[in-house]
Scaffold this active site. Structure first.
Site, PDB file in Angstrom:
ATOM      1  N   SER A 139       0.832  -1.207   0.000  1.00 59.92           N
ATOM      2  CA  SER A 139       0.000   0.000   0.000  1.00 59.92           C
ATOM      3  C   SER A 139       0.862   1.251   0.000  1.00 59.92           C
ATOM      4  O   SER A 139       1.976   1.261   0.550  1.00 59.92           O
ATOM      5  CB  SER A 139      -0.904   0.007   1.236  1.00 59.92           C
ATOM      6  N   TYR A 164      -2.330  -0.186  10.041  1.00 60.96           N
ATOM      7  CA  TYR A 164      -2.533  -0.751   8.700  1.00 60.96           C
ATOM      8  C   TYR A 164      -1.258  -0.633   7.873  1.00 60.96           C
ATOM      9  O   TYR A 164      -0.792  -1.614   7.271  1.00 60.96           O
ATOM     10  CB  TYR A 164      -3.683  -0.035   7.996  1.00 60.96           C
TER      11      TYR A 164
END
Length: 347
Positions: A139, A164
């Site tokens: 990501s 995350y």
């Protein structure tokens, strides 16, 4: 398999596992691989993080297309994961994960389980099963609060600002260890704000579209001065399919390992994104300005030169075109009528 840079790959007869196949990107990647001749096994756990009916509807789009099989599997269960990988796959596209930056602040245990434990099981399955190439989702969040734009793969990513992001950076490190120890070819793709038809309900396009159509306020963080490298899903899929066909060659420490940014190479201000969506929906948004949220970053912007050199990757979809396709799908799927463009209802 390998193909020349710039050439769309074929996967005729190859057995490919796509995890997270009921997810937004997973569904589109599975369909592209089926169209390229692959025999695709899709798995998903149907986690209730968001509307499970949408996930089932995505899988329904794949049934009956080419050689496709689907199973419900929780990859965080070691035994279930081992049983799955024992069937033998030539390549794996691992897209299953617990998404969401803000959600990770309230539910950290979900990220440890679904992004770390499950990924460890996938790596073990690939190692034991002799998988020829593992492509997995990282990501843009790994860049944290980095202020040097565009983000380059050469920049340090040692200071994530959300759990995350930390789990995605951990995935990259875990993959490298398996590439180094077992010569497992792994490629991590740092996705930049993917949008398009069949998108996630917790992402900005869906959240904004639903609120605008229903005449409810939208939360606009940092006065709309946030910038995101919005990337249309078809462009993302093209990059994933191209890179899957090009397993990495060993690097300086003899590990067949690679990391690439995959984005649109354009930082779009949130205000512009909202204005485009308003025009396409034919309604004005009711804005509720809010400050920056914990774990969020002001801007993302991808340098994609490395991926372009390796595969010929070149995004083709401008924001207004991609959002128009998204709005068409949204109206068809949810049946939410809105005035045609040019007849915006000012509330």
């Amino acid at each position: 398999m390998s193909v020349a840079a710039g050439t769309r790959a074929r996967f005729d007869g190859q057995r490919v596992l796509v995890t997270g196949a009921a997810g937004f990107i997973g569904m589109h990647v599975a369909r592209a691989l089926l169209d390229a001749g692959a025999s695709v096994t899709g798995v998903d756990s149907f986690d209730a993080y968001y509307d499970v009916a949408l996930k089932h509807a995505r899988v329904d789009q794949l049934r009956g297309v080419g050689h496709f099989a689907f199973e419900r599997v929780d990859l965080a269960h070691a035994a279930a994961s081992a049983t799955l990988f024992a069937r033998g796959f030539g390549a794996v596209v691992h897209l299953a994960a617990q998404p969401g930056v803000r959600y990770s602040i309230e539910h950290p245990e979900a990220y440890v389980r679904n992004n770390l434990v499950a990924f460890g099981n996938v790596l073990e399955g690939c190692r034991r099963g002799g998988v020829e190439h593992l492509v997995y989702a990282s990501s843009s969040s790994v860049y944290g609060a980095n202020h040097v734009l565009p983000f380059s793969e050469d920049q340090p990513v040692d200071h994530p600002v959300s759990l995350y992001a930390a789990t995605k950076k951990a995935n990259e490190l875990m993959a490298h260890s398996y590439s180094h120890l077992y010569r497992l070819p792994t490629t991590g793709l740092r996705f930049f704000t993917v949008y398009g038809p069949w998108g996630r309900p917790d992402q900005a396009p869906m959240v904004f579209a639903k609120a605008i159509v229903e005449g409810r306020p939208i939360d606009v963080f940092n006065a709309g001065r946030m910038q995101r490298d919005f990337t249309y899903v078809d462009d993302i899929v093209e990059g994933v399919v191209r890179i899957l066909a090009r397993p990495p060659i060993p690097d300086g420490d003899d590990a067949p390992y690679a990391i690439y940014n995959i984005g649109n190479h354009e930082a779009v201000e949130l205000d512009r994104f909202i204005a485009t969506l308003e025009r396409l929906l034919g309604r004005a948004a009711i804005r509720h300005d809010r400050p920056m949220q914990p774990g969020d970053v002001r801007a993302t912007y991808a340098s994609i030169e490395r991926l372009a050199r390796a595969t010929g990757f070149s995004p083709q979809t401008p924001l207004d075109v991609g959002l128009a396709r998204f709005v068409d799908w949204y109206r068809a799927y949810y049946g939410r009528a809105a005035p045609p463009p040019g007849e915006a209802q000012r509330r």
